[in-house]
Design a protein around this motif. Structure first.
Motif, PDB file in Angstrom:
ATOM      1  N   ALA A 142       0.818  -1.211   0.000  1.00  0.00           N
ATOM      2  CA  ALA A 142       0.000   0.000   0.000  1.00  0.00           C
ATOM      3  C   ALA A 142       0.855   1.264   0.000  1.00  0.00           C
ATOM      4  CB  ALA A 142      -0.939  -0.005   1.205  1.00  0.00           C
ATOM      5  N   VAL A 143       1.922   1.263   0.795  1.00  0.00           N
ATOM      6  CA  VAL A 143       2.762   2.468   0.844  1.00  0.00           C
ATOM      7  C   VAL A 143       3.519   2.675  -0.460  1.00  0.00           C
ATOM      8  CG1 VAL A 143       3.012   2.325   3.354  1.00  0.00           C
ATOM      9  CG2 VAL A 143       4.737   1.266   1.879  1.00  0.00           C
ATOM     10  N   ARG A 144       3.548   1.656  -1.288  1.00  0.00           N
ATOM     11  CA  ARG A 144       4.190   1.754  -2.604  1.00  0.00           C
ATOM     12  C   ARG A 144       3.157   1.928  -3.723  1.00  0.00           C
ATOM     13  NH1 ARG A 144       7.150  -1.205   0.856  1.00  0.00           N
ATOM     14  NH2 ARG A 144       9.442  -1.086   0.723  1.00  0.00           N
ATOM     15  N   GLY A 145       1.897   2.125  -3.318  1.00  0.00           N
ATOM     16  CA  GLY A 145       0.855   2.361  -4.285  1.00  0.00           C
ATOM     17  C   GLY A 145       0.436   1.133  -5.060  1.00  0.00           C
ATOM     18  N   ARG A 146       0.591  -0.037  -4.468  1.00  0.00           N
ATOM     19  CA  ARG A 146       0.254  -1.277  -5.162  1.00  0.00           C
ATOM     20  C   ARG A 146      -1.035  -1.869  -4.599  1.00  0.00           C
ATOM     21  NH1 ARG A 146       5.749  -4.424  -6.858  1.00  0.00           N
ATOM     22  NH2 ARG A 146       7.105  -2.600  -7.039  1.00  0.00           N
ATOM     23  N   ALA A 147      -1.730  -2.600  -5.444  1.00  0.00           N
ATOM     24  CA  ALA A 147      -2.982  -3.244  -5.035  1.00  0.00           C
ATOM     25  C   ALA A 147      -2.690  -4.360  -4.034  1.00  0.00           C
ATOM     26  CB  ALA A 147      -3.691  -3.812  -6.261  1.00  0.00           C
ATOM     27  N   PRO A 148      -3.673  -4.712  -3.213  1.00  0.00           N
ATOM     28  CA  PRO A 148      -3.471  -5.796  -2.237  1.00  0.00           C
ATOM     29  C   PRO A 148      -3.175  -7.127  -2.924  1.00  0.00           C
ATOM     30  CG  PRO A 148      -5.436  -4.526  -1.712  1.00  0.00           C
ATOM     31  CD  PRO A 148      -5.007  -4.091  -3.077  1.00  0.00           C
ATOM     32  N   MET A 149      -2.393  -7.930  -2.255  1.00  0.00           N
ATOM     33  CA  MET A 149      -2.123  -9.299  -2.687  1.00  0.00           C
ATOM     34  C   MET A 149      -3.205 -10.200  -2.097  1.00  0.00           C
ATOM     35  SD  MET A 149       1.484 -11.296  -2.034  1.00  0.00           S
ATOM     36  CE  MET A 149       1.966 -12.721  -2.996  1.00  0.00           C
ATOM     37  N   VAL A 150      -3.567 -11.256  -2.799  1.00  0.00           N
ATOM     38  CA  VAL A 150      -4.589 -12.167  -2.276  1.00  0.00           C
ATOM     39  C   VAL A 150      -3.922 -13.275  -1.466  1.00  0.00           C
ATOM     40  CG1 VAL A 150      -6.187 -11.668  -4.140  1.00  0.00           C
ATOM     41  CG2 VAL A 150      -4.594 -13.587  -4.370  1.00  0.00           C
ATOM     42  N   LEU A 151      -4.654 -13.809  -0.505  1.00  0.00           N
ATOM     43  CA  LEU A 151      -4.104 -14.804   0.407  1.00  0.00           C
ATOM     44  C   LEU A 151      -3.591 -16.035  -0.329  1.00  0.00           C
ATOM     45  CD1 LEU A 151      -3.607 -15.606   3.357  1.00  0.00           C
ATOM     46  CD2 LEU A 151      -5.925 -16.533   3.415  1.00  0.00           C
ATOM     47  N   GLU A 152      -4.312 -16.472  -1.337  1.00  0.00           N
ATOM     48  CA  GLU A 152      -3.931 -17.696  -2.042  1.00  0.00           C
ATOM     49  C   GLU A 152      -2.568 -17.563  -2.713  1.00  0.00           C
ATOM     50  OE1 GLU A 152      -6.819 -16.183  -2.198  1.00  0.00           O
ATOM     51  OE2 GLU A 152      -8.079 -17.649  -1.154  1.00  0.00           O
ATOM     52  N   ALA A 153      -2.180 -16.351  -3.079  1.00  0.00           N
ATOM     53  CA  ALA A 153      -0.891 -16.138  -3.730  1.00  0.00           C
ATOM     54  C   ALA A 153       0.261 -16.138  -2.732  1.00  0.00           C
ATOM     55  CB  ALA A 153      -0.905 -14.822  -4.501  1.00  0.00           C
ATOM     56  N   LEU A 154      -0.010 -15.758  -1.501  1.00  0.00           N
ATOM     57  CA  LEU A 154       1.054 -15.683  -0.495  1.00  0.00           C
ATOM     58  C   LEU A 154       1.190 -16.967   0.307  1.00  0.00           C
ATOM     59  CD1 LEU A 154       3.168 -13.822   0.860  1.00  0.00           C
ATOM     60  CD2 LEU A 154       1.404 -13.244   2.546  1.00  0.00           C
ATOM     61  N   ARG A 155       0.068 -17.643   0.569  1.00  0.00           N
ATOM     62  CA  ARG A 155       0.055 -18.782   1.481  1.00  0.00           C
ATOM     63  C   ARG A 155       1.156 -19.812   1.203  1.00  0.00           C
ATOM     64  NH1 ARG A 155      -3.584 -20.978   5.024  1.00  0.00           N
ATOM     65  NH2 ARG A 155      -5.167 -19.435   4.510  1.00  0.00           N
ATOM     66  N   PRO A 156       1.417 -20.210  -0.055  1.00  0.00           N
ATOM     67  CA  PRO A 156       2.426 -21.260  -0.271  1.00  0.00           C
ATOM     68  C   PRO A 156       3.836 -20.876   0.170  1.00  0.00           C
ATOM     69  CG  PRO A 156       1.055 -20.988  -2.222  1.00  0.00           C
ATOM     70  CD  PRO A 156       0.754 -19.840  -1.314  1.00  0.00           C
ATOM     71  N   HIS A 157       4.099 -19.573   0.342  1.00  0.00           N
ATOM     72  CA  HIS A 157       5.452 -19.110   0.643  1.00  0.00           C
ATOM     73  C   HIS A 157       5.715 -18.925   2.134  1.00  0.00           C
ATOM     74  CE1 HIS A 157       6.054 -18.221  -3.668  1.00  0.00           C
ATOM     75  NE2 HIS A 157       4.795 -17.814  -3.640  1.00  0.00           N
ATOM     76  N   VAL A 158       4.670 -19.039   2.955  1.00  0.00           N
ATOM     77  CA  VAL A 158       4.789 -18.637   4.353  1.00  0.00           C
ATOM     78  C   VAL A 158       5.843 -19.433   5.112  1.00  0.00           C
ATOM     79  CG1 VAL A 158       3.556 -18.510   6.553  1.00  0.00           C
ATOM     80  CG2 VAL A 158       2.469 -17.666   4.475  1.00  0.00           C
ATOM     81  N   SER A 159       5.900 -20.747   4.904  1.00  0.00           N
ATOM     82  CA  SER A 159       6.852 -21.562   5.662  1.00  0.00           C
ATOM     83  C   SER A 159       8.299 -21.320   5.255  1.00  0.00           C
ATOM     84  CB  SER A 159       6.519 -23.051   5.499  1.00  0.00           C
ATOM     85  OG  SER A 159       5.410 -23.401   6.293  1.00  0.00           O
ATOM     86  N   ARG A 160       8.509 -20.597   4.157  1.00  0.00           N
ATOM     87  CA  ARG A 160       9.870 -20.367   3.672  1.00  0.00           C
ATOM     88  C   ARG A 160      10.487 -19.079   4.207  1.00  0.00           C
ATOM     89  NH1 ARG A 160      10.944 -23.901  -0.851  1.00  0.00           N
ATOM     90  NH2 ARG A 160       9.134 -25.265  -1.071  1.00  0.00           N
ATOM     91  N   GLY A 161       9.739 -18.337   5.022  1.00  0.00           N
ATOM     92  CA  GLY A 161      10.325 -17.213   5.720  1.00  0.00           C
ATOM     93  C   GLY A 161      10.093 -15.853   5.085  1.00  0.00           C
ATOM     94  N   ALA A 162      10.608 -14.822   5.771  1.00  0.00           N
ATOM     95  CA  ALA A 162      10.364 -13.432   5.392  1.00  0.00           C
ATOM     96  C   ALA A 162      10.901 -13.122   4.001  1.00  0.00           C
ATOM     97  CB  ALA A 162      10.990 -12.498   6.420  1.00  0.00           C
ATOM     98  N   ARG A 163      12.069 -13.622   3.679  1.00  0.00           N
ATOM     99  CA  ARG A 163      12.652 -13.316   2.377  1.00  0.00           C
ATOM    100  C   ARG A 163      11.782 -13.867   1.248  1.00  0.00           C
ATOM    101  NH1 ARG A 163      18.978 -14.322   1.131  1.00  0.00           N
ATOM    102  NH2 ARG A 163      19.012 -13.173   3.101  1.00  0.00           N
ATOM    103  N   ALA A 164      11.316 -15.102   1.410  1.00  0.00           N
ATOM    104  CA  ALA A 164      10.478 -15.711   0.374  1.00  0.00           C
ATOM    105  C   ALA A 164       9.159 -14.967   0.226  1.00  0.00           C
ATOM    106  CB  ALA A 164      10.223 -17.178   0.696  1.00  0.00           C
ATOM    107  N   MET A 165       8.584 -14.550   1.345  1.00  0.00           N
ATOM    108  CA  MET A 165       7.315 -13.819   1.264  1.00  0.00           C
ATOM    109  C   MET A 165       7.495 -12.438   0.650  1.00  0.00           C
ATOM    110  SD  MET A 165       5.237 -14.903   4.713  1.00  0.00           S
ATOM    111  CE  MET A 165       6.644 -14.931   5.837  1.00  0.00           C
ATOM    112  N   ALA A 166       8.602 -11.770   0.985  1.00  0.00           N
ATOM    113  CA  ALA A 166       8.870 -10.467   0.382  1.00  0.00           C
ATOM    114  C   ALA A 166       9.076 -10.607  -1.119  1.00  0.00           C
ATOM    115  CB  ALA A 166      10.088  -9.829   1.033  1.00  0.00           C
ATOM    116  N   SER A 167       9.752 -11.655  -1.527  1.00  0.00           N
ATOM    117  CA  SER A 167       9.973 -11.898  -2.953  1.00  0.00           C
ATOM    118  C   SER A 167       8.658 -12.160  -3.672  1.00  0.00           C
ATOM    119  CB  SER A 167      10.925 -13.084  -3.140  1.00  0.00           C
ATOM    120  OG  SER A 167      11.165 -13.323  -4.512  1.00  0.00           O
TER     121      SER A 167
END
Length: 232
Positions: free
Chosen positions: A42-67
């Protein structure tokens, strides 16, 4: 029906010690992570990400989720996003996530059988520890090892070996439950039996059968049956 199942369980026993991964195994923390990356977007003016797109990356840590949240950022620049991710996540910590279905019943059943349980996660220890009171686990969890608690983190076996020692148990009498290949590799290296938590987070191209865990379990509630536990 529930009563008869519990009665049947009383004639059997669970492992003496059970260690769990946290995100994607005990806790469905993806909603907290989603709130975090969407504030960053949001602070970068981008639309929200949907949960289904992020969920698979959660166990791989902050770097994977940021990527995953910023796929246009060059890989070598992704680590620069991690401090911001962790700072925002601390503010969202525990506000949106909750234990996976069946987890609370499982923990109560283990405790009733005298099993000691703990958490070994690659999440920073302070963040993991701050979650426990709100979940009601602070006085129940026998040991908590974070990704920065020791000199090594999963898939190195040291965190699991340290946790077993803290519980006063031999590693061979413990079972580790996790939803990522690193969890299963760490358990094998530590001489622990392992359970693949299929209810957790993983990418579509992951093949959990290839991890060669000792058991693959579809839902936390399935672990209420002592007969499905390996390593005893």
């Amino acid at each position: 029906m529930t009563g008869s199942r519990i009665t049947n369980h009383q004639s059997r026993s669970y492992p003496r010690g059970v260690l769990f991964d946290l995100d994607g195994t005990l806790l469905d923390s993806a909603p907290d992570m989603l709130a975090t990356v969407n504030r960053m977007r949001a602070v970068r003016g981008r639309a929200p990400m949907v949960l289904e797109a992020l969920r698979p990356h959660v166990s791989r840590g902050a770097r994977a989720m940021a990527s995953a949240a910023f796929p246009d950022v060059p890989p070598e620049q992704v680590p620069e996003l991690v401090p911001e991710f962790l700072a925002v996540y601390r503010e969202e910590l525990g506000l949106h996530g909750r234990p996976f279905e069946g987890v609370e019943a499982l923990l109560a059943e283990l405790e009733g059988d005298g099993t000691r349980w703990g958490i070994v996660t690659n999440k920073p220890e302070t963040l993991a520890r701050d979650l426990l009171p709100g979940l009601g686990w602070a006085s129940r969890c026998g040991v908590l090892v974070g990704g920065d608690t020791l000199a090594e983190r999963k898939p190195h076996p040291l965190p699991l070996l340290h946790a077993a020692q803290a519980l006063g148990l031999d590693p061979g009498s413990c079972v580790y439950v996790g939803d990522d290949r690193r969890d299963i590799d760490a358990a094998r290296a530590a001489g622990m039996a392992s359970v693949v938590a299929l209810w957790g987070y993983r990418l579509d191209d992951d093949d959990p059968a290839a991890w060669q865990g000792d058991a693959m379990i579809e839902a936390a509630a399935d672990l209420l049956d002592p007969a499905v536990w390996p390593g005893r």
